[in-house]
Design a protein around this motif. Structure first.
Motif, PDB file in Angstrom:
ATOM      1  N   LYS B 215     125.751 -37.761 -45.078  1.00 15.52           N
ATOM      2  CA  LYS B 215     124.544 -36.971 -45.250  1.00 15.52           C
ATOM      3  C   LYS B 215     123.360 -37.817 -44.853  1.00 15.52           C
ATOM      4  O   LYS B 215     123.344 -39.012 -45.160  1.00 15.52           O
ATOM      5  CB  LYS B 215     124.379 -36.665 -46.739  1.00 15.52           C
ATOM      6  N   PRO B 292     121.245 -23.023 -40.134  1.00 16.76           N
ATOM      7  CA  PRO B 292     121.156 -24.344 -39.503  1.00 16.76           C
ATOM      8  C   PRO B 292     121.666 -24.355 -38.062  1.00 16.76           C
ATOM      9  O   PRO B 292     122.225 -23.376 -37.581  1.00 16.76           O
ATOM     10  CB  PRO B 292     122.066 -25.195 -40.382  1.00 16.76           C
ATOM     11  N   ARG B 299     125.515 -30.861 -38.604  1.00 16.96           N
ATOM     12  CA  ARG B 299     124.626 -29.730 -38.842  1.00 16.96           C
ATOM     13  C   ARG B 299     123.224 -30.205 -39.233  1.00 16.96           C
ATOM     14  O   ARG B 299     123.071 -31.201 -39.938  1.00 16.96           O
ATOM     15  CB  ARG B 299     125.211 -28.826 -39.926  1.00 16.96           C
ATOM     16  N   PHE B 301     119.670 -28.996 -40.984  1.00 22.88           N
ATOM     17  CA  PHE B 301     119.094 -27.983 -41.865  1.00 22.88           C
ATOM     18  C   PHE B 301     117.592 -28.166 -41.969  1.00 22.88           C
ATOM     19  O   PHE B 301     117.110 -29.288 -42.140  1.00 22.88           O
ATOM     20  CB  PHE B 301     119.677 -28.114 -43.273  1.00 22.88           C
ATOM     21  N   GLN B 423     117.548 -32.058 -42.795  1.00 23.40           N
ATOM     22  CA  GLN B 423     118.682 -32.606 -43.533  1.00 23.40           C
ATOM     23  C   GLN B 423     119.848 -32.579 -42.543  1.00 23.40           C
ATOM     24  O   GLN B 423     120.042 -31.570 -41.873  1.00 23.40           O
ATOM     25  CB  GLN B 423     118.947 -31.659 -44.690  1.00 23.40           C
ATOM     26  N   THR B 425     123.977 -33.169 -41.979  1.00 23.48           N
ATOM     27  CA  THR B 425     125.254 -33.426 -42.646  1.00 23.48           C
ATOM     28  C   THR B 425     126.418 -33.309 -41.676  1.00 23.48           C
ATOM     29  O   THR B 425     126.369 -32.581 -40.698  1.00 23.48           O
ATOM     30  CB  THR B 425     125.536 -32.441 -43.806  1.00 23.48           C
ATOM     31  N   ASP B 427     130.539 -32.841 -42.447  1.00 25.37           N
ATOM     32  CA  ASP B 427     131.564 -32.726 -43.476  1.00 25.37           C
ATOM     33  C   ASP B 427     132.841 -32.160 -42.868  1.00 25.37           C
ATOM     34  O   ASP B 427     132.989 -30.952 -42.722  1.00 25.37           O
ATOM     35  CB  ASP B 427     131.063 -31.827 -44.607  1.00 25.37           C
ATOM     36  N   VAL B 430     134.889 -29.312 -44.937  1.00 27.22           N
ATOM     37  CA  VAL B 430     134.315 -28.081 -45.480  1.00 27.22           C
ATOM     38  C   VAL B 430     135.171 -26.847 -45.170  1.00 27.22           C
ATOM     39  O   VAL B 430     135.333 -25.966 -46.017  1.00 27.22           O
ATOM     40  CB  VAL B 430     132.845 -27.914 -45.024  1.00 27.22           C
TER      41      VAL B 430
END
Lengths: 399, 500
Positions: B215, B292, B299, B301, B423, B425, B427, B430
């Motif tokens: 993150k 996003p 990604r 955001f 922001q 990230t 992941d 997910v």
């Protein structure tokens, strides 16, 4: 122009629920079918007004223009109104399905309490507010709706479980003390809110329970606590009368037990979908599906309590009193997830909170809750292990 | 064993046979984890300990210190905080003991599933068997009737009645006996296992995310490009510093703040981003909150915005005090100078801040980079190369003015290119989490609302030559629902046969 038609409908609905509650209590006391029918009639009327309130609020939000239109489920006032609405909806379904009006006296107070609470609570804006960008998501609507339907199912289970406990305990049982305490707390809160309403002309900027427990005068505070003690004592002494009044309806304990379970079986998948859609939404808005924020954590705690209920019931044969107590604890957890977190803790969901600081009053409340729960489950556990055979036989013989 | 009362057939779910014969350390560990008692205990312990992390602020020592000082006083608070940190209470959900509890739960679920699933799969794969005199007695729902007519005709009618209920019947024949039987929803027995396995899948997805996911954040000024991000959450299994290079570049083309008409409440934050991979513009998207940008699993955001501090300019209005009334606006960046109209005075905007508060010792402290009516500017005036004086202009205090300059100053604007705060990230777990979530919901729905229902009709000729029809039914749970269906089935049977 003021868009307040929805508030008018809201007020009418709240008052109607109060009358419905009184009539349901009257029905319990006098066992008069006509009183029961009036109670149901008033409930339907209140539900219609309530639906109208939500509908007009939705419509009015579009009348304001400026892109403000949205489904009214996004601030504390709107979400709590929706919560009460779903409780009444699920109650009406259960009343119709089981042809039994006795639950009303336990379910309607919850709806009435929720409605009055947001009406008198300080800092809860009743205005239609524009949506902040984070709330613009269809996942949010699904999240809120499924969560609330789940909460409502749990609320009905709570009411029915309380009734089960009342009917099936005698004074020497430990559970007798449990339900008188729970009911006593409910009664005291209803009375305190009515006192707020009656004595404080303008609630703006006032705290809930300011007329009684949080009164600036110490004398009134002491009196309030004394009143609380008296009510608990009276309930303890005369609770047996309530039991015999309820007993006269010859509501089958098995049926109460079954409704208590089936409403949880309904609520659990809804809560699961609610938590998951919340995670999907969080992932879209912040890129994290789970952040251990207090609201998320409390929804998980609630989920765990009901998961424990289902496992204990389906695999350990916990039914009847023990299941009913778990259902009551589960609902306390629901209330805390919904209200306690917003009012006492802080986090991303804190649309209802007044500041970032943790309220010290939350700590003893939570400790008492946890201790009570742990001790109770522990005691049940010991009983479960020592008398598993007899409990098993009992469960089988109920066939 | 305690059997739930609306369970029709008895399935030994608890204390499986294998566990009873357990000997040796491995087997006793195995039997410990195959207990459903353990499940209930773990669920309740997890519920209780999770409360702690909602009271104790997580990863926020300042807040905890405030709370502790409040409760224990200044003296004891640091010691208590130290203790809390040692117990892992301040980062509870990642502490060793919480992870340990989750591992216990996972093992419990896994072993319970291994222990029970094969038997259930066997039950699901097994074909429905005809009734025998022995099994017929175990049926929770059954009815026997003597009927007129010939066996074939009676059996034929029974088959038709089963079909009419929406089942497809199988036939079984033996000496002096015909049976028709059918079942529905036998795969619903797997629902419980789908739900439990899905919890393990969710845990697996979460683990993958914490091992290889990260993150971070990035601020991009309009027109600028970035190729790395600052990290806030580091992957457990990758060695990285406080910054992470991106495998591509991102440019912010434009940032827009939209307000609700006629108010100052934001209705949308929009950033137009372009992804540049190997020198090519590969993707352009306008992102907003809840929508996003995703490229190569990373990604972006929408998170914050502001005027880029390095390139911001402040607008200073100068009103001449003299006989000729004049108003002039000067928009200057930090350090820029200009000559004031109608004179030979040079004004330098030495420093400024869009948002200041006045501290306890009367010093100015920057609060944020948002311009909202509490800005400050430091102006230096000179004439012919000689400094005259320095003045601090505050938006909130019109009396803060220079004494030796014949103008009155005020701050009227703050402008410059916007930056967008993102922001970021990554992941990789997910999608596995979503797979688990979908399975969880499906599994729970199947487990609660679909049932394995079976019906049988057995027609035999008794020793006296009478035709006896026996109808039986079973359901694996929720008998009350099935009782109604079985009753309707009996009614259908009865209307087709005259009782003898």
């Amino acid at each position: 122009m003021n868009y307040e038609l929805n508030i008018t409908f809201f007020k009418i609905a709240t008052l109607t629920y109060l009358f419905a509650m009184v009539f349901y209590l009257g029905y319990l006391a006098f066992r008069n079918q006509a009183v029961g029918k009036i109670a149901s009639g008033i409930t339907y009327l209140g539900f219609l007004c309530h639906t109208a309130s939500i509908g007009t609020r939705w419509w009015e939000s579009y009348q304001i223009g400026a892109g403000m239109g949205h489904v009214p489920i996004t601030n504390l006032f709107e979400s709590m109104s929706l919560g009460a609405w779903t409780i009444v909806l699920i109650y009406i379904i259960v009343e119709w399905r089981y042809k039994n009006r006795t639950f009303g006296a336990f379910v309607m107070p919850v709806a009435f309490l929720a409605m009055t609470y947001i009406f008198v609570a300080p800092d809860v804006s009743k205005d239609i507010e524009p949506l902040v960008p984070a709330l613009k998501s269809y996942w949010l609507y699904i999240h809120v709706l499924t969560s609330f339907l789940g909460y409502a199912a749990f609320a009905v289970s709570f009411g029915v479980s309380l009734m089960y406990l009342i009917i099936n305990t005698v004074r020497k049982d430990s559970l007798y003390g449990f339900w008188t305490a729970c009911l006593g707390a409910l009664v005291v809160i209803v009375l305190a809110i009515i006192a707020d309403w009656a004595t404080l002309p303008d609630m703006q900027g006032k705290h809930m329970l300011e007329a009684t427990f949080r009164n600036p005068s110490t004398g009134v505070q002491v009196l309030s606590w004394a009143g609380y003690a008296v009510i608990l004592f009276l309930l303890y002494v005369f609770g047996i009368k309530l039991k015999s009044a309820l007993g006269k309806f010859q509501t089958s304990s098995d049926m109460l037990d079954e409704v208590g379970y089936k409403t949880i079986a309904m609520g659990f998948p809804l809560l699961t979908v609610g938590i998951i859609t919340g995670a999907v939404w969080a992932n879209k808005a912040w890129g994290t599906y789970w952040g251990w924020d207090p609201k998320e954590t409390w929804s998980l705690i609630t989920w765990l309590v009901y998961a424990a209920y289902l496992h204990a019931r389906l695999t350990r044969g916990w039914s009847g009193g023990r299941a009913a107590v778990l259902s009551v604890f589960g609902f306390f957890s629901v209330i805390f997830t919904y209200l306690g977190v917003n009012l006492l803790l802080s986090g991303l969901h804190s649309y209802g909170s007044t500041g970032g600081q943790i309220d010290k009053t939350a700590i003893p409340f939570l400790l008492i809750f946890a201790a009570f729960f742990a001790v109770y489950v522990g005691v049940c556990w010991v009983l479960d292990s020592s008398s598993k055979k007899s409990a098993g036989n009992q469960a089988v013989s109920e066939k | 064993m305690a059997e739930q009362k609306d369970t029709g057939t008895k399935t030994p779910v608890d204390r499986p046979q294998a566990a009873k014969a357990a000997r040796g350390p491995f087997k006793s560990i195995w039997s410990f984890f195959s207990s459903l008692k353990l499940t209930v205990v773990l669920l309740i312990i997890l519920a209780l300990v999770s409360i702690i992390g909602t009271i104790v602020a997580q990863d926020d020592p300042m807040k905890n210190m405030d709370m502790l000082v409040n409760i224990f006083g200044q003296g004891k608070a640091p010691a208590v905080l130290k203790l809390m940190v040692a117990l892992g209470l301040t980062n509870m959900y990642h502490s060793w003991w919480f992870v340990f509890l989750l591992m216990m739960l996972s093992l419990n679920i896994a072993i319970c599933t291994i222990e029970r699933l094969p038997r259930v799969i066997h039950m699901v794969m097994k074909k429905q068997e005809p009734l025998t005199d022995a099994t017929i007695r175990n049926m929770a729902l059954r009815k026997e009737m003597k009927v007129k007519g010939d066996m074939e005709a009676v059996a034929g009618n029974a088959a038709a009645a089963i079909k009419a209920m929406g089942y497809s019947p199988h036939e079984y024949r033996a000496e002096g006996e015909i049976q028709y039987f059918a079942e529905k929803g036998k795969f619903s027995r797997l629902g419980v296992y789908i739900a439990h396995i899905s919890v393990l899948i969710i845990f697996a997805g979460a683990l993958i995310g914490s091992f290889w996911g990260y993150k971070g954040y990035a601020q991009i000024t309009e027109g600028h490009t970035i190729d790395k991000i600052g990290l806030t959450g580091k992957p457990l299994l990758l060695r990285v510093g406080s910054e992470m290079p991106l495998p591509f570049q991102v440019r912010c083309d434009k940032f827009q703040l939209k307000l609700y008409q006629g108010t100052d409440m934001p209705s949308a934050y929009l950033s137009t981003l372009t992804v540049i991979d190997n020198g090519n513009n590969v993707l352009t998207k306008t992102i907003r909150v809840n929508d996003p940008l995703e490229y190569k699993g990373i990604r972006f955001f929408q998170s914050s915005y502001g005027i880029s501090p390095g390139e911001a300019a402040m607008t200073i209005r100068a009103i001449a005090k003299g006989p000729v009334f004049s108003v002039h606006d000067y928009t200057l960046k930090r350090g820029e100078k200009t000559t004031l109209e109608g004179g030979n005075i040079t004004m330098t905007l030495s420093d400024f801040s869009p948002d200041v508060v006045i501290g306890p010792n009367n010093q100015l402290m920057g609060r944020s980079d948002q311009y909202r009516g509490s800005a400050a500017a430091i102006l230096d005036f000179s004439a012919g190369g000689k400094p005259i004086e320095q003045a601090i202009i505050l938006s909130q205090d019109p009396s803060s003015q220079p004494k030796n300059v014949p103008f009155t100053f005020s701050i009227t604007g703050y402008s410059g290119p916007y930056y967008t705060g993102l922001q970021v990230t990554h992941d990789p777990g997910v999608d596995i989490v979503w797979l688990g979530c979908t399975m969880l919901v499906l599994g729970i729905l199947i487990a609660f609302f679909l049932f394995h229902k079976r019906v049988w009709v057995r027609v035999v000729r008794s020793e006296k030559g009478q035709v006896i029809l026996t109808a039986a039914g079973s359901i694996n749970k929720n008998r009350s629902v099935f009782e109604g269906e079985f009753k309707r089935f009996l009614e259908k049977l009865e209307t087709r046969h005259e009782k003898s």
